[in-house]
Design an enzyme around this catalytic site. Structure first.
Site, PDB file in Angstrom:
ATOM      1  N   LYS A  71      -1.330 -13.285   4.302  1.00  0.00           N
ATOM      2  CA  LYS A  71      -1.701 -13.497   5.695  1.00  0.00           C
ATOM      3  C   LYS A  71      -1.142 -14.816   6.193  1.00  0.00           C
ATOM      4  CE  LYS A  71      -5.798 -11.382   7.514  1.00  0.00           C
ATOM      5  NZ  LYS A  71      -7.211 -11.261   7.298  1.00  0.00           N
TER       6      LYS A  71
ATOM      7  N   CYS B 133     -12.318 -11.646  -3.140  1.00  0.00           N
ATOM      8  CA  CYS B 133     -12.345 -10.617  -4.201  1.00  0.00           C
ATOM      9  C   CYS B 133     -13.656  -9.845  -4.172  1.00  0.00           C
ATOM     10  CB  CYS B 133     -12.283 -11.229  -5.591  1.00  0.00           C
ATOM     11  SG  CYS B 133     -10.743 -11.953  -6.070  1.00  0.00           S
TER      12      CYS B 133
ATOM     13  N   HIS C 277       0.844  -1.207   0.000  1.00  0.00           N
ATOM     14  CA  HIS C 277       0.000   0.000   0.000  1.00  0.00           C
ATOM     15  C   HIS C 277       0.875   1.251   0.000  1.00  0.00           C
ATOM     16  CE1 HIS C 277      -2.471  -2.920   2.592  1.00  0.00           C
ATOM     17  NE2 HIS C 277      -3.045  -2.928   1.411  1.00  0.00           N
TER      18      HIS C 277
ATOM     19  N   HIS D 264      -6.577 -15.074  -5.759  1.00  0.00           N
ATOM     20  CA  HIS D 264      -6.307 -15.677  -4.451  1.00  0.00           C
ATOM     21  C   HIS D 264      -5.928 -17.148  -4.516  1.00  0.00           C
ATOM     22  CE1 HIS D 264      -8.684 -12.078  -3.445  1.00  0.00           C
ATOM     23  NE2 HIS D 264      -7.895 -12.045  -2.400  1.00  0.00           N
TER      24      HIS D 264
ATOM     25  N   LYS E  21       5.191 -14.234  -2.338  1.00  0.00           N
ATOM     26  CA  LYS E  21       4.056 -13.325  -2.271  1.00  0.00           C
ATOM     27  C   LYS E  21       3.790 -12.969  -0.808  1.00  0.00           C
ATOM     28  CE  LYS E  21      -0.559 -12.842  -3.797  1.00  0.00           C
ATOM     29  NZ  LYS E  21      -1.801 -13.305  -4.233  1.00  0.00           N
TER      30      LYS E  21
END
Ligand code: MSP
Length: 510
Positions: free
Chosen positions: A316, A131, A23, A149, A313
């Site tokens: 979580k 999504c 972000h 995902h 990647k």
């Protein structure tokens, strides 16, 4: 008439997680562009914010045992605090739960219903909950998994409202063709063109099962699909609501909510920045929505690549999110800002590792830049009492500065941040070589009369460097400038900008 502002946006970030380096990357890019343009005297409007509705947020808030709005307030505040910490100067922060957005979105929906660009139907398809999106079979990963995902999809059937995306296929293709600067970077444009050429299907834009969303005015049993609504933020943030309202009462109410912004001063946006995974939303659906609304299309949509961490990647499950605050606390905000934009061409993918970060810190910042400033200021003070001489008559420096400046500006305009920095570092290295060659410490003894010309060049070059670095490293640029022009107009020695990091051979690279 007042001039139009240069309008730059980032995506609105979901509030399901704390802000991480990904972000920060987009928001920093927008900040760097905004600072660069402001320095050139342009009026800039830089918008960021948070995307707060949807089933995911509802679910997380439930898990955390707080209401969704309370959850949203907490995380939105964390995003804002992170941007402050990273020295990001935005002009506006929109949250999709703000009335200026919600009320305008409701009006948009009703208008599009009325004109037939939204219609009611029913949908059966494969849905990805993370999504919040239906996927078509042709886009799935092997094993019928979500392409983003990599998770199995749910088969869902519901009554829903559709946006007539299919109607805009040709209009979009014509627009792409007539505006070669629209889809950026250029190597991503073909994928979008092919996607549209393959045929567009109408998209579902409402949810009957999601309570945490903006209700449809004429049918409150549905809420408006998060993506459809969130994209509208780019317009609702700059006063679109007032323009949409019909009655003078509605107009007055919307005016109060939007602060009376004159949309013409902002719209069309000049740059929408985002990661590549949400390019289609911005390059296809959003432009089609704008065509339906009769608004001009943005000038450029730019999708950058993705950061991995140590080759993996960020996710979580891996728990490998890089916390920008932690990096900034350890190495300084400016070192982080620098690394992200020097290491990888903006537009491509990149890998983040502490080892490569430390390597760049030591070589580029501690050695090249930090040492140069140190050498210039120390010797100027020692040999010339800190006076700032002019470059010599026959100096090559002014031409080198001018050349670097024009290359830098051209790169910045194309968001080639790494190349802009490369040019700056070429001059920095050139100045370090000049010092090695001229050996001012020896000349101080044998030909001291030559020193003013040499330090005149170096001070001029370094002052230019501080200007070019300012968008990337605002704090550092200011320190350089202050050390070249102290309170008494003289050069001052400043503490090392980037103290060299000791080898971390003993510990594992984290
Ligand atoms: N809420 C939507 C966007 C709506 S825009 C109207 C969304 N939010 S998000 O929180 O998932 O943010 C996605 C954006 O964060 C990416 O497009 C990119 O700007 C940034 N990044 C998130 N992870 C990233 C990386 N690993 N690397 C680079 N940027 C990434 O999608």
């Amino acid at each position: 008439m007042e001039t139009k502002k240069y309008y730059i946006t980032t995506p609105l970030y979901y509030i399901n997680a704390d802000p991480h380096i990904g972000h920060a990357y987009t928001t920093l890019a927008a900040d760097i562009l905004a600072r660069h343009l402001r320095a050139q005297g342009r009026q800039v409007h830089f918008l960021t914010g948070t995307d707060e509705h949807g089933a995911n947020i509802e679910k997380i808030a439930r898990e955390k045992k707080v209401g969704p709005q309370a959850w949203a307030d907490t995380i939105a505040a964390r995003f804002a605090a992170m941007w402050e910490l990273l020295d990001i100067r935005y002009d506006d922060f929109i949250r999709t739960t703000q009335p200026r957005h919600e009320e305008a979105v409701k009006l948009v929906f009703e208008n599009l219903l009325e004109q037939g660009d939204i219609y009611k139907g029913s949908y059966e398809g494969l849905y990805c909950y993370p999504c919040e999106n239906y996927w078509e079979e042709k886009d799935l990963k092997p094993g019928n998994l979500c392409p983003v995902h990599g998770k199995p999809l749910q088969s869902v059937k519901e009554d829903t409202y559709f946006f007539r995306l299919s109607k805009y296929e040709n209009a979009l293709l014509n627009y792409f063709e007539g505006h070669p600067e629209f889809l950026l970077p250029k190597n991503r444009s073909q994928e979008i063109i092919n996607f549209v050429k393959d045929g567009l299907q109408d998209v579902s834009v409402s949810r009957s099962k999601v309570a945490w969303g903006i209700p449809i005015r004429s049918d409150p049993s549905h809420t408006i699909y998060v993506w459809f609504e969130a994209l509208l933020n780019y317009a609702t943030a700059v006063g679109y609501g007032e323009r949409l309202a019909h009655s003078s009462e509605d107009k007055a109410a919307m005016r109060a909510l939007t602060g009376g912004l004159d949309m013409d001063r902002y719209w069309p946006a000049d740059y929408h920045l985002m990661g590549k995974e949400i390019y289609r939303f911005h390059a296809v659906i959003w432009p089609a929505m704008l065509l339906a609304l009769g608004l001009p299309l943005p000038r450029r949509v730019f999708a950058h690549g993705w950061w991995t961490v140590n080759g993996e990647k960020m996710s979580k499950s891996r728990g490998n999110f890089v916390d920008p605050a932690g990096m900034a606390a350890k190495y300084g905000v400016d070192a982080l800002r620098y690394f992200l934009f020097r290491e990888v061409p903006f537009g491509g993918d990149g890998d983040f590792s502490v080892a490569s970060f430390r390597q760049r810190y030591n070589s580029d910042l501690a050695n090249d830049l930090g040492n140069l400033l140190n050498r210039i200021t120390n010797m100027s003070v020692k040999y010339l009492g800190g006076t700032v001489p002019e470059p010599a008559q026959d100096s090559a420096m002014p031409a080198q500065i001018a050349e670097t400046d024009s290359a830098y500006n051209a790169h910045m305009q194309r968001l080639e941040f790494d190349m802009a920095l490369n040019r700056v570092w070429a001059l920095i290295s050139g100045m370090n070589r000049l010092i090695d060659r001229e050996q001012p410490w020896a000349k101080a003894k044998t030909e001291p009369e030559k020193l003013p010309a040499i330090f005149g060049d170096l001070a001029a070059g370094m002052l230019a460097v501080s200007g070019w670095l300012a968008p990337f490293m605002p704090g550092t640029a200011e320190k350089i400038r202050a050390s070249l022009r102290g309170p008494d107009g003289k050069i001052q020695v400043c503490p090392p900008l980037f103290p060299r990091l000791a080898d971390e051979a003993a510990g594992p690279a984290k």
